[in-house]
Every structure is written in C-alpha cells, then in structure tokens.
Design a protein around this motif. Sequence first.
Motif, short mmCIF file in Angstrom:
data_model
loop_
_atom_site.label_atom_id
_atom_site.label_comp_id
_atom_site.label_asym_id
_atom_site.label_seq_id
_atom_site.Cartn_x
_atom_site.Cartn_y
_atom_site.Cartn_z
N ARG A 249 0.81 -1.20 0.00
CA ARG A 249 0.00 0.00 0.00
C ARG A 249 0.85 1.27 0.00
N TYR A 250 1.97 1.18 0.70
CA TYR A 250 2.83 2.38 0.80
C TYR A 250 4.19 2.00 0.23
N GLU A 251 4.22 1.96 -1.06
CA GLU A 251 5.36 1.30 -1.68
C GLU A 251 6.69 2.00 -1.41
N ASP A 252 6.67 3.33 -1.31
CA ASP A 252 7.97 3.96 -1.12
C ASP A 252 8.20 4.47 0.30
N LEU A 253 7.43 3.97 1.24
CA LEU A 253 7.67 4.37 2.62
C LEU A 253 8.30 3.20 3.37
N THR A 254 9.16 3.56 4.33
CA THR A 254 9.70 2.49 5.17
C THR A 254 8.64 2.12 6.19
N PHE A 255 8.87 1.03 6.86
CA PHE A 255 7.89 0.54 7.83
C PHE A 255 7.56 1.61 8.87
N ARG B 184 13.04 -0.50 -0.06
CA ARG B 184 14.39 -0.29 -0.59
C ARG B 184 14.80 -1.40 -1.56
N VAL B 185 13.85 -2.18 -2.00
CA VAL B 185 14.18 -3.30 -2.87
C VAL B 185 13.70 -3.03 -4.29
N GLU B 186 14.54 -3.44 -5.23
CA GLU B 186 14.19 -3.27 -6.64
C GLU B 186 13.03 -4.19 -7.04
N GLY B 187 12.49 -3.91 -8.18
CA GLY B 187 11.53 -4.85 -8.75
C GLY B 187 10.10 -4.48 -8.42
N SER B 188 9.18 -5.12 -9.13
CA SER B 188 7.78 -4.82 -8.91
C SER B 188 7.34 -5.43 -7.58
N VAL B 189 6.18 -5.00 -7.12
CA VAL B 189 5.68 -5.45 -5.84
C VAL B 189 5.53 -6.97 -5.82
N LYS B 190 5.05 -7.50 -6.93
CA LYS B 190 4.82 -8.94 -7.00
C LYS B 190 6.14 -9.71 -6.97
N GLU B 191 7.10 -9.19 -7.71
CA GLU B 191 8.40 -9.86 -7.76
C GLU B 191 9.01 -9.93 -6.36
N ARG B 192 8.84 -8.83 -5.65
CA ARG B 192 9.42 -8.80 -4.32
C ARG B 192 8.74 -9.84 -3.41
N PHE B 193 7.44 -9.98 -3.57
CA PHE B 193 6.74 -10.98 -2.77
C PHE B 193 7.23 -12.37 -3.11
N LYS B 194 7.49 -12.57 -4.39
CA LYS B 194 8.00 -13.86 -4.82
C LYS B 194 9.34 -14.15 -4.14
N THR B 195 10.18 -13.14 -4.11
CA THR B 195 11.47 -13.32 -3.44
C THR B 195 11.28 -13.66 -1.97
N MET B 196 10.31 -12.97 -1.34
CA MET B 196 10.06 -13.26 0.07
C MET B 196 9.70 -14.72 0.26
N LEU B 197 8.82 -15.20 -0.62
CA LEU B 197 8.40 -16.59 -0.51
C LEU B 197 9.58 -17.54 -0.75
N GLN B 198 10.37 -17.21 -1.78
CA GLN B 198 11.52 -18.07 -2.08
C GLN B 198 12.43 -18.16 -0.86
N ALA B 199 12.72 -17.01 -0.29
CA ALA B 199 13.61 -16.99 0.87
C ALA B 199 13.00 -17.82 1.99
N HIS B 200 11.70 -17.66 2.17
CA HIS B 200 11.05 -18.40 3.24
C HIS B 200 11.18 -19.90 3.03
#
Lengths: 371, 385, 530
Positions: free
Chosen positions: B83-89, B224-240
């Motif tokens: 929702r807040y793509e360019d804000l930090t937590f 602070r991560v490159e890529g589209s929102v979806k790609e980043r989620f994919k990376t999160m899942l991969q890492a998990h």
Amino acid sequence: MKKGLMVIISLVLLTGCWDERQFKNVKLVLTMGFDKGEDGGITETVSIPTIKRSAEGGSEEKVQIISTEARTPLEARNNTDLMVSESFDPAKLRVLVIGEELAKDNIYSVLDEFYRNPTNNLNAHIAIARGSASEVLTYQNTSDTRISKYISGLLQGAVATTHATGENIQLICAELFEEGEDFSLPIIEVDEEKQLLRFGGMALFHDDSYTGMDITANESIVFMLLQGLKGKSARLTHKVSDQHENERYNHVTTNVLKLKNDIDIKPEGDTVSVEVNLALKVRVVEYPADHLQEKKTIDELNVTLSEEVTKDAEKIVAKMQEANSDIWGIGRQVKAYHPEVYKKLKWSETFPEIDITPKVKVEIVQHGIIY
Amino acid sequence: MKPASQSINQTAETIKPTNNTKEQKVSRRQFFYILVQTQIGVGILSLPNELHAVSRQDGWISLLVAGVVLPIVLLILWLIAKRYEDLTFFQINEKLFGKWGGRAFSLLYSCYFVSVGVLIVLLFGRMISLWVLPNTPFWVMAVCIVTVGVYLTNGGLLVLARFYTMVSLLLLLLITLSFYSLQEAHWMYLLPIGESGITKIILGAKEALLSFFGFFVSIVIFSRVEGSVKERFKTMLQAHFFVTFFYLLTLIISYTFFSTKEITFVPEPILYMLKSFELPFIARIDLFFISMWFVSVATSFTTYLYMAGQGLKEVFRLKTAKRANVFISLIIVASASLIGYDMTKMETFTKYVIQSGFIFTFYIPPFILIVALVRRRIQKERDEG
Amino acid sequence: MGFIRRLLLGDHEKLQDREFINQNDEPEYPSSTKLADNVNYLMHEFHNTNDLRIRILNKGNASLLYIESLVDQGKIHETIFRPLEFNEVDSIGEIPSAKHTLNLEESIRGLLKGHAIYMEDGRKTIAQFAVTSSFNRSTEEPQNEKVVRGSHDGFIENLMVNINLIRRRIQNRDLTIKYYKLGKKTNTNVALVFLDGVTDPELIQEIETRLNYISSDMIHSPGYVEEFIEDNTKSPFPQMLNTERPDRVVAAIMEGRVAIMTEGTPTTLIAPSTFFSFYQASDDYNMRWFTGTFVRLIRLTSFVIAIGLPAFYIAVVSFHFEVIPDELVIPVKQSINEIAYPPLIEALVMVVIIELIREAGIRLPQPIGQTIGIVGGLVIGDAVVRAGLVSNLMVIVVALTAIASFVVPSNELSTTLRFLTFPLIFLAGTLGFIGITFGFMMILIHLTRLESFGVPYLAPVAPLRFKDLKDTFIRVPIYMMNKRPRDSRAVQMEAIGPSREWKQIEKSSQSDEAGKSINQPDGGNNKTDK
C-alpha cells in the motif's frame, strides 16, 4: 585512529588470557583405562607419553603409566594431575579401555564425562579389557610403538577383517540410551605366553552393562555379517566334507564379496517372530580339493556352506538371546513399524523369548585364478 | 586555479547522489540473502532439540506446518507494504497512527528489535562459552559481535546486502558438512511418524515459528528493494522456503543421527554430531562449524541492529543512523552483560522476548493491516462525500 | 582553386598553437623592445642561476638564452646556427621552426622546458627553439613485474615515451590524453589517458575534480597523486592499481578504466581498481586458460594463507589443539614441546625477522642481497630452530606465509597482506578461532565498504555478479570475455564479437564433406593443419 590504537593495545595486553591452553604445556593422554575400584569407586589408569627432543632432531619417548583410585573419573583425573608435571589433557584420547568388571556394572557412569565436556574426543576407540584395563595398559609390548597405537591399530585391523564394528564413544551413545537397541564392544585380551595383546571377540551389552556373554573372535565374522557389516575382507573357513584323509583338504576358505541382509519382522499377536536373511556372494580363496570348474562341485559347496554358516548364525543368535542383547535393534524396529505391538510388550523381557530364525544363503561367484 | 576548481566542485556535487550508496536500492537477489541470513542464525543449533522437546521425532512435521502457515503472515506484511510502496515501515506507522502515535509505535518496535539483539548476543555468548572458550568473560564476546554489527550497519543497507550475499557461501559449506553426516543416518529413528499426536505437532509448530521471526525484516526494507511489488513478494516466498528447507535438513539430520532418547540430552545436536567426526586432515569439525556459525549469528544480529537504528533514526528525525547504531549497541552490550551467563535470568528474558516476538511479528501486523484498510475506506468515503 | 575561393570569401582563419594548459590562468609579462630590460627581467626571475647561459650575438644587439643543463648543445647548433651558416635565413629570428611570443612569462616556461630563446634589441618578438635534451633509459621490462610470455617492455621516466608506448598499442582516435600540471612548485606533468566512448564520462569528471583539488607544492611520485585522490585513505588496501607495464595499462584502458601517468616515474595508476584486479597478471592471458585459472586460484588462496596461516597455527597450538588429527599429534607435540616462548611471541619474532630480511635485501646491491637471503633465510632459520627459540613448525608456517604474500602480482597488496597478519595473530592469540573469524569478518566488511571511484572494491563478488566472475576466480577463454566487466564503469559493454564462428562453419562444412569426402580429398588435411 585512537580507537584503533586502543583496540590494538588492549589486544596485546589481553593476549594469552582466559582460555589459552598451550599445547606444549599439556600432558597428552592417548590411552586411558577404567577398572572397578573398591567401594563402588573406580581405578583410572593412564599412559602418558613424554617426548624429549634431542639436539639432533631425533626424539626419544618415555611412557609414564599412572593408576589412581577415586570415586568418579574426573576425581581420578584430579588425582592424576597431582602426580604429573604440567596438566593432564585427554582431548586427544585415542583408546578408552574399560575393565570387564566395571563394564558388567555400568559403563555410562564412566562415559558421562566424555559426553559432557566439549574438549573431549568422541572419536576415541572404545574396548573392553578381559581382566582389568590396567593390565592391558601396563603391558610392555616388545615392539616399540605406543600402546595407544598398538591398541587402536589392533582394533582397526579387526574392523578391516570384519571382526569388530568400528565403535567409538559417540557411536555407542545412541544405543546406550535407546530402548530396544543394544551394542557390542570389542574385547582385548593379554596373552601372557606370547607376550601379545589380542582381539578377543565382541562383548555383548544390554542397556548400559556388559552381559558377560561374548561372541568369540572366530564367530565374530558371521556376527558382523549378520549385522550387515563388512570390512575390507571377510574370510570364512568351514569344514565342507569328510572324504579326505588329510584334514586340511576338507576345508574351504571363502572371502565375502557382497552381502545382503534383511531383517524381516512379523508381529504375531502379542509377540513377534523375526527372520534374518543373509545372502552372501563369496569368492573361494582356499580350497585344496580343487576342481571348481564343475558346476556340481560348486552347487554342493554352496549348499554345505549355507548350512554351515546358518549353523554358526544360529549359535550366535542363541547367545544374543541368552545375553538379552538386541544388537539388531529389533525392538526399535518393532517400535518404529509396529508401534501398537511394541506398546503391549515389555521388550527387555520379550527379546530372549522371541523366535529368531537366521537363514543364510552362500553363493560362490568366483574361484580365484585357478579352478 | 581556485575559481575553476570551485565550478567543477559544483558539478561534482550534482553527480554525487547517483553514486551515493545510501539511495541505491538492493537487488532482489540481495533481498533474498538478507532474509535468509537474518532468519538462519543463533537458533539453528538448538532448534532440533527444542522441537524435539515438544513433538519428539515428529519435530520436522511441526516445522513443515510452521513453514506452510507462515506465508499467511508474509502475505499480511506484503499487503501492508504494498500500500505504501515507497515508505519504510516506520514511516508507514506514522502515516497510519498519526505523528506521535506512529512514533511511539516505531519506538516500541525499535525496543523489540533491541531486545532481540540482546537475546542474540546472550545466546551467542553462552554457546561460545559452552563450546569453545569457557573462561572468556561474557563482555568480550558481546563486544566482538557488536563491533561487527556496528561496523557493518554503518556501511548502510547496500553494504549489508553485499556482505550477506557474499557470506551465504558459508551456508553451502554448512549444507555440505551436514550431508557428510548423512552416512551415519538411521532413518528408523524418524519412525513411527505421527507418534506424538496432532496437538503436540501443532504446539511444536508454534515453537518452530520462533525460528522464523527474522522474516519481519522484509517489511522494514521492502521499500528499498528493486523490482515490482509482485516480484518482491515472490522473493520473500523463495527466501522463506529456502529457510524452511534448511531447517528441515538440520532437523532430519539431527533426528536420524541421534536416537530419540539421546537427542533429549543434547541441546545442540548438529555441533555434537560434528564433534564426533574426523576428516583425515582435520579433527573436531565442530570448532570450524561454530566459527562459521559466528558469521551467521553476526548477520542476524546486524539486521536487528539495522532495523532498530532505522527506527530510532525515524523517531528522532536523525540525519543518519550511525549515532543511533552506536548508541543501541552500547545499550545491548550493557544489558546483555547484566544477564551474562546466568541461566535462570536468561530463561526469563528469553521468555519475554519470545512473547513480545509473537506480539510484534504475528499479532500486530494484521492489526496494522486492518487500520490501513479502515483508513482507506474512510478516505474514500470522505472523497466521495 | 580552393585557395582562391577561400581568398575571395575571406574565410582565412589563422591557426594557433594548441596549449594544453589554460593560458588565461598563466601570468603575463609583456616583453619590452629593450633587449637589456628583457634579459634583466629573466636574470632576475631566475635568481641569477648560474646555468642560465646568455650568449650575446650580433655585437650585443641580440642574445640567445638557454638553461645549459636542459638543452642539447648539438641541437642548438643544428636548429639555430646551421640555417645561418648555410645562409638559409638572414637572422635567427626568422628561422621557420621558431615559435614566437610576446610574453616573457611564457618564455620562462619555455626555458624551463629546455627551450632556447632568442631576443633582438628593438623587437618585442621572442623566438623559442625546442632544443631539449632528454636522457632516457631504454624501455626495459620492469624488474618488479616480469612475465614469462608477452611483451617485455616497460614504462620509463619520460611521460612522452610512455604515452608513445600506449599510442603504439592503441591506434585509435578515441584514445584521449589530458594533461595536467600538478604541484605548485614542481609543475609536474600528469596525464590522464582513457578511451573516449568506452570510459564513463562521469568517471573522468570525477577524477578531474579530484585532481583539481590537489594543492601541493610537489607531486613527485604516483604515491602522492594516489593519496590525494583515492576514496579512503584510512584503509590498508590500495584502491588504485600501480603498474609499470604498458600492456597492463592498455588492457585497463580498453576495459574503460583511466590511467594516470606522471612525468618522472614509470609507475602508472589505474582507476578504478577492484580487489581482484590486483590478482590478475598479464601472464594469465598468455597461458592456456586452464593453467591461467589454476594459477589464479592459487593466487587467491594465497590471500587467505598470507593473512591467516600464522593466526590459524597460533589458534591451534594455544587454544584448540583438539583439531590436530591423530596422526599429527605426536609430531607436532615433539616439535613445540621445549620451545621457551609462547607461540605468539614465536610468530611475531619470525614474522619480523622475515620483514627484516626482505627490507635489507631490497636496498642492498644484488650480490649482497643474495647473501642476505642465504644468511637470513638458511642460517638464521636453521640456527633459531636448533637453539630451541622457535619451533620448526613455526618456521614452516611463517615461511609459507611470506611466500604466499609474494605471490600477489601487486607489490602494494603484498605489503598490505603481510601487515594484516599482525592483527589476526593478536586476535588468534586472544580468542582462538573465534578471534580469527572476527578478524576475517572485519576485513571482509571493510572490503565490502570500500569503494574505488564509485566502484565497489570487492566487485564482482560483492555485489555479486556472476557474469563478471569469468575473470576473477577463474579465467575463461578470451573469446568468452565478450562483455567488459561492470566494475570498470565502462559505458560500452561490448568488447568482443563472435570470434570463433569459423568453428561452426568448419564443422558444418566437415559434415558436408563427410558425405562427399571422395570428391574433396584435401578437406580433411586442412583441418589437421590448423
């Protein structure tokens, strides 16, 4: 910059504090023995090699053997420490020998210290001494090798020729704790006449104590094969006929090339029956009677050998059951595959009673470079 | 000479921002390794034993359950961050809970991160003292790991990411070492499967969730991560799933090497197992393992230090987090030294940290999401009205 | 025709000499028509230095000035007096090769370059003649960077010759050279060499900015420039590659890097440089790529050995002797049992001794240097062990470390490595393996934080870029290095096009031939020849 300087200064000043254990200031203990002492205590025997380097680069070695009485192994170590210069360190222990009497009592009480303290070497060979461990350790061998090297060499040789399992302190730990699984340890004997140490078979354990029953050195090959273990070579000698006058012609020696063992557990109501199948592919390495080119001879040999080995196996199984030593871990397997049966059983009482039928099939596949 | 150089100076200033590492985003591969290195850390050594205490040899099933459940939480975090793509937590907090509310919230989170940092230092110190250096005072170990942490964090996120990626090579080494031990595996020890029953397994899964706490970093650095929102989620899942796989491997290895009874006596099975191996050129692999494990612990610690520092930076509107990092690490050393090797104190502390961990990483994020949704609805209604 | 047209159109632009230094910045002092005033001014400016020769010609109406120590007498004769003798010109001022000026300050600069100047009474114009003498050693292979195969020339102390060596290798109009005069008093010529269109313009600008900031009386070696412009001076690691080899510089320029050359020194700086570029040697590219890779790997292992081996040994014998394998326990114990000092002191003593031997060996003339090596290495090493001061294992360890540190092709990095041994030794002596891990981690973090002209120092490992690993740990065949590495900041990535297409063609034609091999019997022969 100042910070860096401070760090360097403090490093220099702190160097050698806390945990330093200079290797050069340590008395290495490579062999250690425990015996049953008086009043439930123990006797610890250690052999400490002291190396003196001469100016010419060669070195001479003196061995000190010290026995101390104490209530626990670590107390004994303290006592020993009071008798030797520098400090005593078993971190590079090669061989741990436990006296027969103590082993019959309980071995975990001795081993606990080894499991608990991180510097100890869990790789050390462990063996049972026929008689007392101090006898084995104090034995003056004629060859100039260290006693640690002699015993560990002996045990490694036994493993290579399929006489012993290569147990070390860590490997028996699982069986020590686990219900329905037992282990065996090699026995070392002193041969007074021949002035030698000798591998004396495998001592059967139940839980954490020695049962007093042994598998003899001759039987131990089949004993190992039944467990599915094979060293570099496994030579079996059996009598196969009565035809020849000369007794030596009646025997055949085979070397096991391949083995397949399979333990088949069948629950039968409240108990289980076990079938141990062992298939051996062997090469004939000694057979003075010759004529192995004939298929008939080979077939006959296969049959007789199978019978002979099965007989041996039966003897071993009987011993194991008498000793109540579940080397195969049949109990654990029952627990794993038939948990409902296991719950009903009191395993240590059941094991001696169950039906265990060994079936060995020997097949000659090679005959060396002559027929 | 002077005027010329000044004019060039100005042009150089305009170039600078592009070179400035602070502003650059981390790549998705680096994101992956940050997540992995943060999660794999101090807990891995004791995980098999802790799980075994709850669900016995079925611990690995518990872990799998936890591994399957956790993506739900990841999804929640992602929905917030998206929702807040360019804000930090921490900026999101302010946006949602107002200036002061958000700051207080961020401060709480920072405190939580600091306490996890303290816990890591404590566990690390204890492990080292047990296994390698029994007589070394606690503060030395604490200073060691904190120094590494501060030096690394002060390099900025990009340096952090680069370092993590580089040291991930060690994971490969650890995996190889672990495979080496499979030759002594008794698969039978995993049987009978499901002996401990479903409730125990679920309880174990809760225990297993602890070892995944580090995933929270994904929302903190999400912007602070490159890529589209979806790609980043994919990376999160991969890492998990990578982390789950890694844990599973350690669990299976320890459960097959040690008998069911034995493992209850061994708090750090992997180390214990390696202790009994000997390679021809080197004995006592556990010492090398623990030295490499130091790196893993340091990386996890650094992430928490980084997150706490970023929180403080945002709360107190600091220009850089450098001062904050040093300040935090001093607090960590001090408070960790207060507890030191004292087992009972540590257990109480661990309990508190774990509880707050559940609150901060599992219970609060859904709440934040709800607030965000409600806010948006209100906003919409206001716009329409 | 063109001439007439231009004459008619009046498009006649007079060309002027190009000056690489901005004229506006330079002071000006107009010459006077009085010869005596001019001469006096010059004499005064040069503080009556004795090697300023003033030859009075034309019965006192003209004079020829030059700095005796800078000019070649033969050249003066050749360029100035011979045309007169042969009556080619009437006066020296009319000799066509002269460069004219009205600025006395410029003539001072000319004199300092080794020009001769000619002035006449009653004329403001000053004629300058380039009669510089130069003493150059030959472009021999540098002693410190020898290779087995490949080019055997090296840079010398003359900037022009050095640039010549580069230009000969890159015959391309894009090769750009920018001169700078650095050092307020020494006026040292510094040249920036790069390949326009490949090198990142921002990088050039960055370097120029940094160079312009230098405000120093003297620039006398590349070390000066290096410390003025490098990113992080508080780092033991060199951030610019030093080399005296033209082929290495050319390779760097072709990758899109910038070479910084200084007058009076053969050493060239290359920026940006990464950690791994210090481990590349020209030899690698002349070997088979298998062996090249092998050597590379050995070199990179030597990094770990050079900084970590003594520390590891100390950690083992004073903290964790459990890790010694069973077979080695007794031999190790034997060797260190009766050594008087703790291993830490042993190691420090030995490392310092090695440094002493090395330092003594460098400065001494070669025959004595060898003696030092023998005395130091063999005699001391042996005696120290026999005396029981240092264990023979420690001697092995320290010697190995020294050798490993010399494996690095770059001398600066080699020194750095030997320096880094010390903190690790102390850490190992305090905390054992944990200390070593700590030390290595700090070094690694430091390396990750370092940047050289906007390029991460540890590229391409951190940040990881698999494609660029082809020339770091391994060296892939050259035709596969078709893209320039990212860490040179090159703007044009393509470096090598498909160069082995002939193989495909050969293969396909061979399969064709297989069908009709009877028709073309020499098809197979061609293959074997190649």
